[in-house]
Structures are given as structure tokens and as C-alpha cells.
Design a protein around this motif. Structure first.
Motif, PDB file in Angstrom:
ATOM      1  N   MET A  59     -19.466 122.355  57.014  1.00 18.25           N
ATOM      2  CA  MET A  59     -18.253 121.739  56.486  1.00 18.25           C
ATOM      3  C   MET A  59     -18.631 120.411  55.828  1.00 18.25           C
ATOM      4  O   MET A  59     -19.492 119.686  56.324  1.00 18.25           O
ATOM      5  CB  MET A  59     -17.248 121.497  57.611  1.00 18.25           C
ATOM      6  CG  MET A  59     -16.828 122.761  58.342  1.00 18.25           C
ATOM      7  SD  MET A  59     -15.589 122.433  59.624  1.00 18.25           S
ATOM      8  CE  MET A  59     -15.639 123.968  60.552  1.00 18.25           C
ATOM      9  N   CYS A  81      -7.415 127.662  53.546  1.00 19.93           N
ATOM     10  CA  CYS A  81      -8.655 128.400  53.310  1.00 19.93           C
ATOM     11  C   CYS A  81      -9.377 127.894  52.068  1.00 19.93           C
ATOM     12  O   CYS A  81     -10.598 128.036  51.940  1.00 19.93           O
ATOM     13  CB  CYS A  81      -8.373 129.896  53.164  1.00 19.93           C
ATOM     14  SG  CYS A  81      -7.972 130.739  54.706  1.00 19.93           S
ATOM     15  N   THR A 122     -10.541 121.725  52.349  1.00 20.31           N
ATOM     16  CA  THR A 122     -10.062 120.734  53.313  1.00 20.31           C
ATOM     17  C   THR A 122      -9.660 119.442  52.619  1.00 20.31           C
ATOM     18  O   THR A 122      -8.609 118.858  52.911  1.00 20.31           O
ATOM     19  CB  THR A 122     -11.152 120.432  54.350  1.00 20.31           C
ATOM     20  OG1 THR A 122     -11.476 121.639  55.050  1.00 20.31           O
ATOM     21  CG2 THR A 122     -10.675 119.380  55.350  1.00 20.31           C
ATOM     22  N   GLU A 129     -15.772 116.661  59.561  1.00 24.98           N
ATOM     23  CA  GLU A 129     -15.617 116.478  58.125  1.00 24.98           C
ATOM     24  C   GLU A 129     -15.311 115.028  57.748  1.00 24.98           C
ATOM     25  O   GLU A 129     -14.850 114.757  56.650  1.00 24.98           O
ATOM     26  CB  GLU A 129     -14.500 117.404  57.625  1.00 24.98           C
ATOM     27  CG  GLU A 129     -14.828 118.876  57.838  1.00 24.98           C
ATOM     28  CD  GLU A 129     -13.611 119.772  57.870  1.00 24.98           C
ATOM     29  OE1 GLU A 129     -13.208 120.253  56.795  1.00 24.98           O
ATOM     30  OE2 GLU A 129     -13.068 119.997  58.965  1.00 24.98           O
ATOM     31  N   LEU A 136      -4.705 123.603  60.075  1.00 25.82           N
ATOM     32  CA  LEU A 136      -6.083 123.148  59.888  1.00 25.82           C
ATOM     33  C   LEU A 136      -6.776 123.017  61.243  1.00 25.82           C
ATOM     34  O   LEU A 136      -7.915 123.449  61.426  1.00 25.82           O
ATOM     35  CB  LEU A 136      -6.107 121.803  59.157  1.00 25.82           C
ATOM     36  CG  LEU A 136      -5.880 121.794  57.648  1.00 25.82           C
ATOM     37  CD1 LEU A 136      -5.631 120.363  57.162  1.00 25.82           C
ATOM     38  CD2 LEU A 136      -7.075 122.392  56.912  1.00 25.82           C
ATOM     39  N   ARG A 161     -10.066 125.303  63.231  1.00 26.85           N
ATOM     40  CA  ARG A 161     -11.328 124.665  63.615  1.00 26.85           C
ATOM     41  C   ARG A 161     -11.629 124.845  65.095  1.00 26.85           C
ATOM     42  O   ARG A 161     -12.781 124.957  65.490  1.00 26.85           O
ATOM     43  CB  ARG A 161     -11.293 123.194  63.207  1.00 26.85           C
ATOM     44  CG  ARG A 161     -11.661 123.025  61.738  1.00 26.85           C
ATOM     45  CD  ARG A 161     -10.911 121.937  61.011  1.00 26.85           C
ATOM     46  NE  ARG A 161     -11.219 122.014  59.583  1.00 26.85           N
ATOM     47  CZ  ARG A 161     -10.637 122.869  58.737  1.00 26.85           C
ATOM     48  NH1 ARG A 161      -9.708 123.693  59.175  1.00 26.85           N
ATOM     49  NH2 ARG A 161     -10.982 122.896  57.466  1.00 26.85           N
ATOM     50  N   THR A 163     -14.835 125.982  54.399  1.00 23.66           N
ATOM     51  CA  THR A 163     -13.771 126.047  55.400  1.00 23.66           C
ATOM     52  C   THR A 163     -14.019 127.245  56.320  1.00 23.66           C
ATOM     53  O   THR A 163     -14.644 128.229  55.915  1.00 23.66           O
ATOM     54  CB  THR A 163     -12.387 126.204  54.740  1.00 23.66           C
ATOM     55  OG1 THR A 163     -12.365 127.432  53.989  1.00 23.66           O
ATOM     56  CG2 THR A 163     -12.096 125.033  53.823  1.00 23.66           C
ATOM     57  N   SER A 222      -9.191 130.816  59.992  1.00 14.88           N
ATOM     58  CA  SER A 222      -7.943 130.398  59.342  1.00 14.88           C
ATOM     59  C   SER A 222      -7.061 131.599  59.025  1.00 14.88           C
ATOM     60  O   SER A 222      -5.850 131.592  59.296  1.00 14.88           O
ATOM     61  CB  SER A 222      -8.252 129.624  58.053  1.00 14.88           C
ATOM     62  OG  SER A 222      -9.005 128.461  58.311  1.00 14.88           O
TER      63      SER A 222
END
Length: 561
Positions: free
Chosen positions: A50, A200, A203, A280, A361, A365, A389, A394
Motif C-alpha cells: 500500500m 477499490c 486510497t 498508508e 476503508l 484493511r 488497495t 474490499s
């Protein structure tokens, strides 16, 4: 249940694996990883990485966007009308304090171990795989259920925005389904699928969109607060519309305030999503403390002001639990300001979009990192090389959330989500104390003394909580929780206390869900994890023979790679 490991290669192999469950459980349940492993070897299992594109203002925006919308616009109506009355303001303040203390605990872990796993990773490096799996499953559950609840509330506010007092025209009633599951909401489904596609894709672009939407939403919130205080009536803070109902600012006493706090705690789930973005973030040491703690403080202030304005606008016993703010301006209660009801409906729908974006989101993760640990299929751990991602996680959770939102009513979801959230925050507060005082040394004597302290403290908190219900009324390398161990200890106490305010049905649902999670761990996760470790050890043995070196040295070299 597919797996690349030998336990699932055939029915016979799986039968052998089940026979070895006690041995494998003893080997894997307490197995811990290290911060270094989480940020290097384990993270590498996702393939692509990421990208570190987020700054502190991205995190503050994600925190505000994730929390404001889910809480005030979903839980305030039920908590104020049925539990706390006008003192819902204090309920939000108490829940906010509890969330801030928990946020400090999250921040210490996130700064030292900036990975996307959040509480799952934090517990994996302290209490081992089994505790992490139970917590991770509860995290994913609470995200999926809360997102489904928020998506369904979006439909209610859309109806309010165009002047409808009911959602029946937007939902399809199926008579043969049980109550609470018979109102099909296709608008909520469509919304969730659109957001799934967005998260997707990117980010950073998702964060930029969130900042834009959140800025507009905060301006809308300021409008709601201003109108509420200017047009509301102070007598509504003490007088219900029905004279037979309890009067005063505390119509249900102190217990009502704390019961309300337990319910509205769902409002603060957003900061937990911010911690999952740690992988990230460009500068975790500086950006994470500002982003996580700062967003909780700002949102707490906004929540208190908004709940106070709603309490001024309408007596607590007349609050609409589905759309409390927009309905407060209907029925001639605000002298010609009924048009504000439509504006609030549109604005609340707007804010709910940001909370869904951030929460989805976060949930992806979490599942991604759980996949890295091999306790669920590693397919979930994959990060797309182009979008950077966790696209598989997701997409899967987006579809699952949409299915639940299609059928399930809001009232069925809220308490189960609250109990899951409180349980996870309780576990993280315990973990930060254990990690700080036991550290990475693994000293048995110190480990047991710390565990004994945590057990006795939790017991004391349980005793206090039960009494309340019966009565009529090793330092961190970077950023660390201040005033150790008092802040996490207070967090433990408050979480236990708020857990004690929830009803018995919530515990039954939570117990059934947790039992199901344990069954999954025993039937699948422990074997998949054991196979992965055995495969790794086998590779190391081959390398050791080829290079003529000791097994331990080769293992260290392999782990570094």
C-alpha cells in the motif's frame, strides 16, 4: 474451505488434522508475532504494498468523516427517547471521553507498528493468535453491521429530504419474512456497492473525496446547531410532551445517562478505522497521534452540540428514532422553519456518505491483515499492484454489507455493534498495559504479575458495574500513552462499565456470534495457520541442509528476507 495447506488437501487429511486439534491449538493459540514481523515479513504476504500517501490532515478528515454521520444521525434518536432524555448530551460526553482514552491506546500501537491491521495486529503481538482472531472477527462484524445500519438510515434521510415522513415508498415489504427483516432497502444496497467501487480504486483519491465531503458536512452541522439553538425551546430540556412521562433533564436518572452512553458509543467507531490507515501514512510518529486523537476531540464537541440542539427542538419523548433531526422541524414545532427538515434530511444523507466511505476503508484493511495471518484464506490479503488497495477484501465485505442492509432493520443491529465495539476497545486497553510492562522480553514472572493485575482490575470493574446495576441509581520507542497505567486502566474500567449497561439480549447475540467464531477457529483457522507455519519451517530446513548452517540462523535470515 479451501487452503493450500496439507490439512485441506483431502477428506482424509482433514480428518487427521481434526484429530490433532488439541496439539495444534496448544501450538498456535498463544503464538505471538513481533512488531518487526508485522511490518516486514507478514506485510509482504499481500504481494504489492500500500502506498504511503496520507498526511495528518487526511487522518483528521477521515476521523471526522467516519464518525460524524454514523452516530448522531443513527443512534441519537433511540438513545435520547428511550434511555437518556435531554441528558443525551452527557451520554455523548462520557462516550467521547471513553473513546479518547481508547484512542490513546490505539495510537501507541499504531505509531510503533504502522500496519493496516489495527486492533487485530496489536493483540496478535501481545496475547497471541486466538485472542487476535476473536477480536478481529468482532471488528469485522461490527463494521459490517454498523455500515449496514448506516446505509439503511440513508434511505430514511433521503425520504425526509424530499418531504416524506416515511420510508415505505422506498422499501419493498415482504410479508412472509419476520419483522425486522421484511423491509427490503435497495437504495442502501446501491449506495454500498458504489462506495465499494470507489474504495477499490484509490486510497488517496478516496481521502481527497472524503475531505471535500467532510468540509461541506461540517458547514451543514454548524447550520443545524445554529438553527437548533436559535429556534429551540429551553423548556424541552426538562418537560416531555406527555405529562405522564418522567420529567427533568435526567428523566431516567444517572443510569439513563450511562445506558445512553453505551448505545451512542457506536458513534466513535470511526477513529478505529483511522488507525487501520497507518500503513498508508507518510509520517506515522507525528501524523497518527494528531489524526486519531484530534478527530475524537473535534467529533465529541460536535456531537454534544448537536444533541443539545435536538433536545431543545423537541421533547425527548416525541423524538423520531429513524430521523431525529429532520423530524424535529416537522409538525409546526419551529414556527415556519419546517423547510429546514428537508435541508437536514439532505445534509444528513450527505454526512452518512462520508461515514460509510471511511468505515468501509477500515473494514477492508482489517480483513486484509487477518488474511496475512493465514487464519482466513490468504486471498483476502492480496493488494492490487495498480490500485495499491486490498481489492479482494474490499469487494467481499462490500457485497456482504449490502446483503445485510437489504434485509435487516436498524434496531436489530445497534446493540450488537455496541457490545462488539466495547469488547474490542477493552482488549486493546489491556494489551497496551501488558506490552508496556512486559515488553518483548517475555519474562514469565513479569508476564504473570501483569496479567494478574489486569485480571484483578477487570474483576473490580465488573463488581462495581454489577453493584451499580443492582443499586437504584517497557516504554514505547516513539509516541506513548501518557500517565501510564492510569489512562488505559480508566479505559478498561469505563469499557467494562458501559458493557454492563447493555441488555441481556445483546449478550446472547454476542455470545452466539463469539461461539461461532470459536468454531470457525477450531475447524479452519488453527489448521490453516499451523500448515502455514509448518510449510515455512520445511523451507527453512531445506535451506539449512543446502547451506550447511544451523536451523536457527537460517530461520533468522529467512525472516529478514
Amino acid at each position: 474451505m479451501g487452503s493450500d495447506g496439507s490439512s485441506f488437501s483431502s477428506v482424509k487429511a482433514y480428518g487427521r488434522a481434526l484429530a490433532e486439534t488439541p496439539k495444534r491449538l496448544a501450538c498456535r493459540a498463544g503464538a505471538v508475532s513481533t512488531s518487526t514481523e508485522e511490518t516486514s515479513k507478514i506485510r509482504a504476504r499481500s504481494g504489492s504494498t500500500m502506498q504511503r500517501t496520507l498526511r495528518w490532515f487526511d487522518l483528521v478528515g477521515l476521523g471526522i468523516g467516519g464518525m460524524v454521520g454514523a452516530g448522531v444521525f443513527v443512534t441519537t434518536g433511540t438513545a435520547a427517547r428511550d434511555l437518556a432524555g435531554p441528558s443525551i448530551v452527557l451520554s455523548y460526553a462520557i462516550a467521547g471521553l471513553c473513546a479518547l482514552l481508547s484512542a490513546f491506546c490505539y495510537t501507541e500501537f499504531a505509531v510503533d507498528m504502522p500496519v493496516a491491521g489495527g486492533a487485530f495486529s496489536y493483540l496478535r503481538v501481545t496475547f497471541g493468535e486466538f485472542a487476535a482472531f476473536i477480536t478481529g472477527a468482532n471488528l469485522v462484524m461490527e463494521y459490517v453491521l454498523s455500515n449496514a445500519a448506516v446505509a439503511r438510515s440513508f434511505t430514511a434521510y433521503v425520504a425526509s429530504a424530499i418531504g416524506l415522513s416515511s420510508t415505505h415508498k422506498f422499501r419493498l415489504t415482504v410479508s412472509f419474512l419476520p419483522n425486522g427483516f421484511n423491509q427490503l432497502d435497495f437504495i442502501a444496497v446501491t449506495l454500498l456497492l458504489i462506495i465499494t467501487v470507489i474504495i477499490c480504486y484509490s486510497t488517496k483519491q478516496s481521502s481527497t473525496l472524503n475531505i471535500l465531503l467532510t468540509a461541506l458536512h461540517v458547514a451543514f452541522i454548524a447550520f443545524v446547531i445554529t438553527v437548533g439553538f436559535s429556534k429551540g425551546n429551553w423548556t424541552n430540556l426538562s418537560q416531555p410532551s406527555d405529562p405522564s412521562k418522567p420529567h427533568g433533564f435526567f428523566p431516567y436518572g444517572a443510569s439513563g445517562v450511562f445506558n445512553g452512553a453505551a448505545m451512542v458509543y457506536l458513534s466513535y467507531i470511526g477513529y478505529d478505522a483511522v488507525s487501520t490507515m497507518a500503513e498508508e501514512v507518510r509520517n506515522p510518529t507525528r501524523d497518527i497521534p494528531i489524526g486519531v486523537s484530534g478527530s475524537v476531540v473535534i467529533v465529541t464537541v460536535l456531537y454534544c452540540l448537536m444533541s443539545a440542539s435536538m433536545s431543545k427542538l423537541v421533547p425527548y419523548d416525541s423524538i423520531d428514532v429513524d430521523a431525529p433531526f429532520s423530524s424535529a422541524f416537522r409538525g409546526g414545532r419551529s414556527d415556519g422553519w419546517g423547510w429546514v427538515s428537508n435541508v437536514i434530511g439532505g445534509g444528513a444523507s450527505f454526512g452518512i456518505l462520508t461515514s460509510l466511505l471511511v468505515a468501509m476503508l477500515g473494514q477492508a484493511r482489517y480483513l486484509c491483515v487477518i488474511g496475512r495471518s493465514n487464519v482466513v484464506p490468504t486471498w483476502f490479503a492480496k493488494v492490487h499492484p495498480i490500485t495499491a488497495t486490498p481489492i479482494n477484501a474490499s469487494a467481499f465485505l462490500g457485497v456482504l454489507t449490502a446483503v445485510i442492509a437489504l434485509f435487516t432493520d436498524l434496531s436489530v443491529l445497534l446493540n450488537l455493534v455496541s457490545i462488539g465495539t466495547l469488547f474490542v476497545f477493552y482488549m486493546v486497553a489491556n494489551a497496551v498495559i501488558y506490552r508496556r510492562y512486559v515488553g518483548t522480553t517475555g519474562a514469565t514472572k513479569r508476564s504473570w504479575s501483569t496479567l494478574s493485575f489486569l485480571l484483578m482490575f477487570s474483576t473490580a470493574a465488573v463488581i462495581f458495574t454489577v453493584t451499580w446495576r443492582i443499586c437504584p441509581h517497557g516504554g514505547p520507542e516513539f509516541w506513548g500513552v501518557p500517565l501510564m497505567p492510569w489512562i488505559p486502566a480508566t479505559s478498561i474500567f469505563l469499557n467494562v462499565f458501559l458493557l454492563g449497561t447493555l441488555d441481556g439480549a445483546s449478550y446472547v447475540r454476542f455470545g452466539v456470534f463469539s461461539a461461532g467464531v470459536v468454531v470457525v477457529y477450531l475447524l479452519y483457522s488453527v489448521h490453516a495457520s499451523y500448515d502455514a507455519e509448518e510449510t515455512l519451517d520445511g523451507i527453512v530446513e531445506i535451506l539449512a541442509v543446502q547451506k550447511g548452517e544451523e536451523h536457527l540462523e537460517i530461520r533468522k535470515e529467512f525472516d529478514q528476507v
